[in-house]
Design a protein around this motif. Structure first.
Motif, PDB file in Angstrom:
ATOM      1  N   LEU A 396      16.822  -1.044   4.013  1.00  0.00           N
ATOM      2  CA  LEU A 396      15.832  -0.637   3.032  1.00  0.00           C
ATOM      3  C   LEU A 396      16.463  -0.813   1.654  1.00  0.00           C
ATOM      4  O   LEU A 396      17.368  -0.061   1.269  1.00  0.00           O
ATOM      5  N   VAL A 397      16.036  -1.825   0.911  1.00  0.00           N
ATOM      6  CA  VAL A 397      16.685  -2.215  -0.342  1.00  0.00           C
ATOM      7  C   VAL A 397      16.045  -1.438  -1.488  1.00  0.00           C
ATOM      8  O   VAL A 397      14.927  -1.721  -1.900  1.00  0.00           O
ATOM      9  N   ALA A 398      16.756  -0.457  -1.980  1.00  0.00           N
ATOM     10  CA  ALA A 398      16.235   0.423  -3.030  1.00  0.00           C
ATOM     11  C   ALA A 398      16.202  -0.294  -4.390  1.00  0.00           C
ATOM     12  O   ALA A 398      16.967  -1.234  -4.613  1.00  0.00           O
ATOM     13  N   PRO A 399      15.284   0.149  -5.280  1.00  0.00           N
ATOM     14  CA  PRO A 399      14.344   1.255  -5.085  1.00  0.00           C
ATOM     15  C   PRO A 399      13.175   0.844  -4.220  1.00  0.00           C
ATOM     16  O   PRO A 399      12.547  -0.195  -4.464  1.00  0.00           O
ATOM     17  N   VAL A 400      12.861   1.664  -3.229  1.00  0.00           N
ATOM     18  CA  VAL A 400      11.773   1.324  -2.321  1.00  0.00           C
ATOM     19  C   VAL A 400      11.217   2.613  -1.725  1.00  0.00           C
ATOM     20  O   VAL A 400      11.932   3.615  -1.597  1.00  0.00           O
ATOM     21  N   SER A 401       9.942   2.573  -1.354  1.00  0.00           N
ATOM     22  CA  SER A 401       9.277   3.742  -0.792  1.00  0.00           C
ATOM     23  C   SER A 401       8.560   3.349   0.492  1.00  0.00           C
ATOM     24  O   SER A 401       7.851   2.342   0.530  1.00  0.00           O
ATOM     25  N   ILE A 402       8.761   4.142   1.525  1.00  0.00           N
ATOM     26  CA  ILE A 402       8.067   3.975   2.799  1.00  0.00           C
ATOM     27  C   ILE A 402       7.070   5.123   2.906  1.00  0.00           C
ATOM     28  O   ILE A 402       7.456   6.296   2.896  1.00  0.00           O
ATOM     29  N   GLY A 403       5.773   4.816   3.002  1.00  0.00           N
ATOM     30  CA  GLY A 403       4.756   5.850   2.971  1.00  0.00           C
ATOM     31  C   GLY A 403       4.746   6.738   4.193  1.00  0.00           C
ATOM     32  O   GLY A 403       5.332   6.416   5.239  1.00  0.00           O
ATOM     33  N   ASP A 404       4.037   7.871   4.089  1.00  0.00           N
ATOM     34  CA  ASP A 404       3.886   8.788   5.209  1.00  0.00           C
ATOM     35  C   ASP A 404       3.310   8.048   6.412  1.00  0.00           C
ATOM     36  O   ASP A 404       2.337   7.280   6.296  1.00  0.00           O
ATOM     37  N   GLY A 405       3.903   8.268   7.579  1.00  0.00           N
ATOM     38  CA  GLY A 405       3.385   7.713   8.808  1.00  0.00           C
ATOM     39  C   GLY A 405       3.556   6.217   8.973  1.00  0.00           C
ATOM     40  O   GLY A 405       3.110   5.656   9.979  1.00  0.00           O
TER      41      GLY A 405
END
Length: 451
Positions: A396-405
């Protein structure tokens, strides 16, 4: 804690040559904290109005260590004995009238209770001129000896180098720690001479000078372990071992289960709740807090971390500064966390690095997952939502966001945000070539036979 104002003088001017170290002797750590700071913390419990540290060789190191504490530092340019060292504090106490407690920076584990007993004895009805802390070691060795009556009134004190064979047979030894009033202290110190085997000005000589004036002194006793000093790495290790032994016993008395107590290493500030199970070979660095009902499996290392109720750590896990495991979360074998929060019930069970990350409740981090938080210049944050599932071997290459679910397929390299409840796949389309493997093996066997 005392009825009169109290000043504390800590002697820390010795060179510590037997330590063979660039670090000043009194700054070597016990349970992750410099021994001098252990002592100053204990002395602070008596609420002294003035604390003075006498420095000499390596003074810059000591001054830097105590500067945040607001103590007064005075310099002993020449090491001419303990009496001469204490005399250097006279100027800092010119306007002070009260009691003085004299301590040694390399005798770090004296309790506040023992210090208080010394000061209290100074004000008992017989009003001794000074109170000396004595002890009875298994091997009296080269300690100064104290001859006293059954009430603890001192008849004579003598340094080992100057003692007769009969005096050396006495088991009561002088730790050097002394309580006395300021007026008596400096009046007597200025009369101390150096006509002795070492040519030094001995602090204990004030006791016999007071006796010559018709004013007796007293000794109180404590356990030898409490006044053990440090002059070598071996002695430092012995004090560390003793401190750890005491801390382990305290932990178990407080409701912590240590499966193999002798293999668990605590820091000076480790906080542990009840019903915590700690398996073998666990190390706590500074600033670790463990709540009730936590299990810490074998070979885990924690520093600067907070672990909340019911969480599980390890085995072979590493929690670095800024790691927070919330209620019921879990990290398993070979998982490292740094400046990361693992939400309630979230888990990372195998072979993962979670740095500069925020992981929501119930999220699952697959084996081999890495939050790529550093580009060689700056750190970036990864946010993983509640209930998200990150497949094994993902980056997971930041900055990054993985949403809920959301679900991240195994083997993915994620460089852009993933919406809630989405599936992210970053890998080539799988193809199968029927019979290819069989043809390949036949070709290779033919080549091998042709050689």
């Amino acid at each position: 804690m005392t009825s009169r104002p109290l000043a504390v003088i800590v002697l820390a001017a010795g060179k510590g040559t037997r330590m063979k170290s660039a670090t000043h002797k009194v700054l070597h750590p016990i349970a992750g904290k410099p021994m001098l700071l252990h002592l100053l913390d204990r002395a602070a419990a008596l609420r002294p109005v003035r604390t003075i540290v006498v420095v000499g060789a390596g003074r810059e190191q000591v001054e830097a260590a105590v500067q945040p504490l607001g103590v007064i530092v005075v310099h002993q340019a020449e090491q001419l004995g303990t009496g001469h060292a204490v005399l250097q504090a006279a100027g800092a106490l010119d306007d002070f009238a009260g009691d003085v407690l004299i301590l040694y920076g390399d005798v770090p584990l004296v309790s506040a209770e023992t210090m208080q007993r010394m000061v209290a004895r100074l004000h008992e009805s017989d009003a001794p001129a000074a109170v000396v802390l004595g002890f009875r070691p298994d091997d009296a060795g080269a300690y100064g000896r104290v001859m006293a009556d059954s009430r603890g009134r001192i008849k004579k004190m003598v340094e080992f180098k100057d003692a007769s064979a009969e005096e050396r047979s006495v088991s009561l030894c002088n730790s050097g720690l002394t309580a006395i009033t300021t007026n008596d202290l400096f009046t007597l110190l200025r009369r101390v001479g150096n006509d002795n085997a070492a040519g030094e000005y001995y602090l204990p000589d004030i006791v016999m000078l007071a006796a010559a004036d018709g004013h007796h002194s007293a000794v109180i006793e404590t356990a030898a372990e409490e006044v053990a000093g440090v002059n070598s790495r071996e002695e430092l290790a012995a004090l560390e071992s003793g401190w750890q032994h005491t801390r382990r016993r305290q932990a178990m008395a407080d409701g912590v289960s240590l499966v193999a107590p002798e293999t668990v290493w605590f820091s000076h500030d480790t906080v542990i709740g009840r019903d915590v199970v700690i398996e073998p070979n666990v190390i706590f660095g500074p600033d670790v807090s463990i709540a009730d009902g936590v299990t810490i499996h074998a070979f885990s290392h924690l520093e600067g971390a907070r672990v909340e109720e019911g969480a599980s750590v390890g085995p072979y896990a590493r929690l670095r500064p800024g790691a927070v495991m919330e209620r019921g979360s879990r990290v398993g074998n070979f998982v490292e966390m740094k400046k990361a929060v693992l939400g309630p019930g979230a888990k990372a069970n195998h072979l993962s690095y979670l740095g500069d990350a925020e992981i929501g409740a119930g999220a699952n981090i697959g084996a081999g997952t890495i939050t790529c938080n550093y580009d060689g210049f700056f750190k970036y944050k990864t946010v993983i939502g509640a209930g998200a599932f990150v497949g094994s071997n993902s980056a997971l290459v930041a900055p990054v966001s993985i949403g809920d679910g959301a679900i991240v397929g195994a083997g993915s390299t994620i460089t852009a945000d993933v919406p809630a409840d989405a599936l992210a796949l970053v890998r080539p389309l799988q193809t199968s070539k029927v019979g290819w493997a069989n043809r390949f093996r036949g070709l290779m066997r033919a080549r091998k036979e042709a050689k």
